[in-house]
Design a protein around this motif. Structure first.
Motif, PDB file in Angstrom:
ATOM      1  N   THR A  59       0.830  -1.276   0.147  1.00  8.07           N
ATOM      2  CA  THR A  59      -0.247   0.006   0.013  1.00  8.07           C
ATOM      3  C   THR A  59       0.920   1.071   0.011  1.00  8.07           C
ATOM      4  OG1 THR A  59      -1.778  -1.111   1.202  1.00  8.07           O
ATOM      5  CG2 THR A  59      -1.829   1.360   1.268  1.00  8.07           C
ATOM      6  N   VAL A  60       1.826   1.444   1.011  1.00  7.97           N
ATOM      7  CA  VAL A  60       2.792   2.312   0.907  1.00  7.97           C
ATOM      8  C   VAL A  60       3.403   2.670  -0.406  1.00  7.97           C
ATOM      9  CG1 VAL A  60       5.026   3.361   2.120  1.00  7.97           C
ATOM     10  CG2 VAL A  60       2.944   2.397   3.415  1.00  7.97           C
ATOM     11  N   ASN A  61       3.933   1.697  -1.053  1.00  9.12           N
ATOM     12  CA  ASN A  61       4.643   1.653  -2.236  1.00  9.12           C
ATOM     13  C   ASN A  61       3.726   2.229  -3.265  1.00  9.12           C
ATOM     14  OD1 ASN A  61       6.979   1.079  -1.162  1.00  9.12           O
ATOM     15  ND2 ASN A  61       7.289  -1.198  -2.161  1.00  9.12           N
ATOM     16  N   GLN A  62       2.687   1.773  -3.307  1.00 11.55           N
ATOM     17  CA  GLN A  62       1.608   2.225  -4.206  1.00 11.55           C
ATOM     18  C   GLN A  62       1.326   4.059  -4.131  1.00 11.55           C
ATOM     19  OE1 GLN A  62      -2.259   0.272  -4.456  1.00 11.55           O
ATOM     20  NE2 GLN A  62      -3.420   2.197  -4.978  1.00 11.55           N
ATOM     21  N   LEU A  63       1.165   4.157  -2.950  1.00 10.72           N
ATOM     22  CA  LEU A  63       0.923   5.692  -2.735  1.00 10.72           C
ATOM     23  C   LEU A  63       2.122   6.294  -3.012  1.00 10.72           C
ATOM     24  CD1 LEU A  63      -0.944   5.306   0.848  1.00 10.72           C
ATOM     25  CD2 LEU A  63      -2.092   6.209  -1.399  1.00 10.72           C
ATOM     26  N   LEU A  64       3.165   5.787  -2.845  1.00 12.07           N
ATOM     27  CA  LEU A  64       4.563   6.367  -3.155  1.00 12.07           C
ATOM     28  C   LEU A  64       4.592   6.743  -4.584  1.00 12.07           C
ATOM     29  CD1 LEU A  64       7.164   4.734  -0.826  1.00 12.07           C
ATOM     30  CD2 LEU A  64       6.759   7.103  -0.718  1.00 12.07           C
ATOM     31  N   SER A  65       4.336   5.489  -5.346  1.00 16.42           N
ATOM     32  CA  SER A  65       4.525   5.637  -6.942  1.00 16.42           C
ATOM     33  C   SER A  65       3.410   6.587  -7.293  1.00 16.42           C
ATOM     34  CB  SER A  65       4.343   4.255  -7.474  1.00 16.42           C
ATOM     35  OG  SER A  65       3.169   3.641  -7.150  1.00 16.42           O
ATOM     36  N   GLN A  66       2.338   6.810  -6.779  1.00 14.68           N
ATOM     37  CA  GLN A  66       1.451   7.694  -7.373  1.00 14.68           C
ATOM     38  C   GLN A  66       1.403   9.011  -6.850  1.00 14.68           C
ATOM     39  OE1 GLN A  66      -1.920   5.885  -5.428  1.00 14.68           O
ATOM     40  NE2 GLN A  66      -2.406   4.345  -7.005  1.00 14.68           N
ATOM     41  N   GLY A  67       2.664   9.396  -6.353  1.00 14.54           N
ATOM     42  CA  GLY A  67       3.038  10.840  -6.052  1.00 14.54           C
ATOM     43  C   GLY A  67       2.175  11.392  -4.936  1.00 14.54           C
ATOM     44  N   LYS A  68       1.146  10.551  -4.236  1.00 20.01           N
ATOM     45  CA  LYS A  68       0.432  10.992  -3.156  1.00 20.01           C
ATOM     46  C   LYS A  68       1.041  11.220  -1.886  1.00 20.01           C
ATOM     47  CE  LYS A  68      -3.963   8.889  -5.356  1.00 20.01           C
ATOM     48  NZ  LYS A  68      -4.859   7.778  -4.847  1.00 20.01           N
ATOM     49  N   LEU A  69       2.262  10.623  -1.602  1.00 23.02           N
ATOM     50  CA  LEU A  69       2.837  10.400  -0.326  1.00 23.02           C
ATOM     51  C   LEU A  69       4.461  10.367  -0.484  1.00 23.02           C
ATOM     52  CD1 LEU A  69       1.974   9.953   2.688  1.00 23.02           C
ATOM     53  CD2 LEU A  69       2.513   7.185   1.977  1.00 23.02           C
ATOM     54  N   LYS A  70       4.835  11.072   0.423  1.00 17.41           N
ATOM     55  CA  LYS A  70       6.353  10.874   0.734  1.00 17.41           C
ATOM     56  C   LYS A  70       6.528  10.562   2.092  1.00 17.41           C
ATOM     57  CE  LYS A  70       7.139  15.839   1.436  1.00 17.41           C
ATOM     58  NZ  LYS A  70       5.727  16.323   1.120  1.00 17.41           N
ATOM     59  N   ILE A  71       7.792   9.713   2.510  1.00 16.45           N
ATOM     60  CA  ILE A  71       8.052   9.360   3.628  1.00 16.45           C
ATOM     61  C   ILE A  71       9.217   9.759   4.134  1.00 16.45           C
ATOM     62  CG2 ILE A  71       8.359   7.067   4.898  1.00 16.45           C
ATOM     63  CD1 ILE A  71       7.004   5.498   2.879  1.00 16.45           C
ATOM     64  N   GLN A  72       9.292  10.064   5.270  1.00 16.00           N
ATOM     65  CA  GLN A  72      10.470  10.716   6.264  1.00 16.00           C
ATOM     66  C   GLN A  72      10.829   9.231   7.250  1.00 16.00           C
ATOM     67  OE1 GLN A  72       9.552  14.343   7.855  1.00 16.00           O
ATOM     68  NE2 GLN A  72       9.901  15.457   5.858  1.00 16.00           N
ATOM     69  N   TYR A  73      11.829   8.806   6.943  1.00 17.82           N
ATOM     70  CA  TYR A  73      12.300   7.786   7.636  1.00 17.82           C
ATOM     71  C   TYR A  73      13.351   8.100   8.910  1.00 17.82           C
ATOM     72  CZ  TYR A  73      10.278   3.945   4.966  1.00 17.82           C
ATOM     73  OH  TYR A  73       9.239   2.956   4.549  1.00 17.82           O
ATOM     74  N   HIS A  74      13.036   7.595  10.088  1.00 19.26           N
ATOM     75  CA  HIS A  74      14.193   7.895  11.148  1.00 19.26           C
ATOM     76  C   HIS A  74      14.559   6.346  11.648  1.00 19.26           C
ATOM     77  CE1 HIS A  74      12.638  12.236  12.336  1.00 19.26           C
ATOM     78  NE2 HIS A  74      11.635  11.527  11.461  1.00 19.26           N
ATOM     79  N   VAL A  75      15.623   6.129  11.355  1.00 14.91           N
ATOM     80  CA  VAL A  75      16.125   4.669  11.653  1.00 14.91           C
ATOM     81  C   VAL A  75      16.741   4.809  12.880  1.00 14.91           C
ATOM     82  CG1 VAL A  75      17.652   2.791  10.782  1.00 14.91           C
ATOM     83  CG2 VAL A  75      16.466   4.317   9.095  1.00 14.91           C
TER      84      VAL A  75
END
Length: 282
Positions: free
Chosen positions: A111-127
């Motif tokens: 789901t997250v990858n789909q939203l990313l590829s659609q340009g609807k969402l970006k992610i900010q990762y804190h590792v």
């Protein structure tokens, strides 16, 4: 959707919540122990100061020279994924050894990858890497450094998927052996080379890993995964609704109403592409 699939997804969410509750209980116990430790620390303050002075060189961090390429945010502690112009932001705090994080990735990966590829969402990762401190070991730090090595060459997203697809049990500090991480890197073409192995073995981004964890310690958050959608907590609930793949799509679409999705550049699209060697456990 079949009843069996519905029950399986509910079970996965239950496991994520149970793991997070366990982490929060552990954090409370550690804070209580910390109060006792503070009293005892007065008796050995001179020794502590001496150790801090000796460790200063290894713990110091300068964003301009010590952060992986392409990191963002204050002191370059955030790994961004997706198009910068995407109208919604998912902020994710994850520890590579965290089993609830593994459950989250398994359920929401597609789901997250789909939203990313659609340009609807970006992610900010804190590792982050606090499980090493709680459960002893070095696997979280080693994996966080390996993820930073991948970010440095533009392969974070692919390697992140591989890492979580091959996550060991929390009590199994498998990534204390850096060769395990190097072998996982071979599933990502951009990491199947001596440079990545050298970066992992040399703990090249160790000071960055420490700085990310220090920022997490000061953030007010105490468990992983911590998930925020546009700054509002989205795990395990968002505005009173239980998180699920369908709800996440609904929440993002509602937040983006009237806004234009981002158009991915070729570089952004390439960074989101799946590794050709696959990312499942052997």
């Amino acid at each position: 959707m079949s009843q069996k699939n519905t029950e399986a997804k509910r079970s996965a969410r239950d496991r994520m919540q149970e793991e997070r509750a366990a982490q929060e209980a552990k954090a409370r116990r550690l804070r209580q122990f910390g109060i006792i430790g503070t009293v005892l620390a007065v008796l050995v303050v001179a020794v502590v100061v001496g150790v801090l002075v000796m460790n200063h060189k290894t713990s110091s961090y300068t964003a301009a020279t010590d952060a992986p390429k392409g990191t963002a945010g204050a002191n370059s502690l955030v790994i961004p994924v997706g198009a910068d112009a995407a109208p919604s932001t998912l902020t994710v705090y994850e520890d590579p050894r965290c089993p609830a994080c593994g459950e989250f990735e398994k359920e929401f990966h597609g789901t997250v990858n789909q939203l990313l590829s659609q340009g609807k969402l970006k992610i900010q990762y804190h590792v982050v890497s606090f499980i090493d401190r709680h459960d002893q070991g070095s696997g979280s730090k080693n994996a966080a450094n390996a993820l930073a090595c991948a970010q440095n060459v533009g392969a974070f997203h692919n390697f992140h998927d591989v890492v979580y697809a091959n996550q060991p049990d929390e009590t199994d500090d498998a990534w204390a052996d850096k060769n395990v991480l190097i072998t996982l890197g071979k599933q990502v073409p951009a990491l199947n080379n001596p440079a990545f192995a050298s970066c992992v073995n040399g703990n090249t981004f160790g000071s960055w890993v420490t700085a990310v964890q220090t920022a997490f310690d000061k953030s007010g958050f105490s468990s992983t995964p911590t998930i925020l959608l546009n700054g509002t907590s989205a795990y395990p609930t968002y505005n009173g609704e239980q998180i699920s793949a369908a709800n996440l799509v609904k929440w993002v679409d509602a937040a983006n109403k009237g806004k234009t999705p981002a158009v991915l550049t070729p570089a952004s699209a390439a960074a989101l592409a799946s590794p050709t060697a696959g990312n499942s456990k052997p």
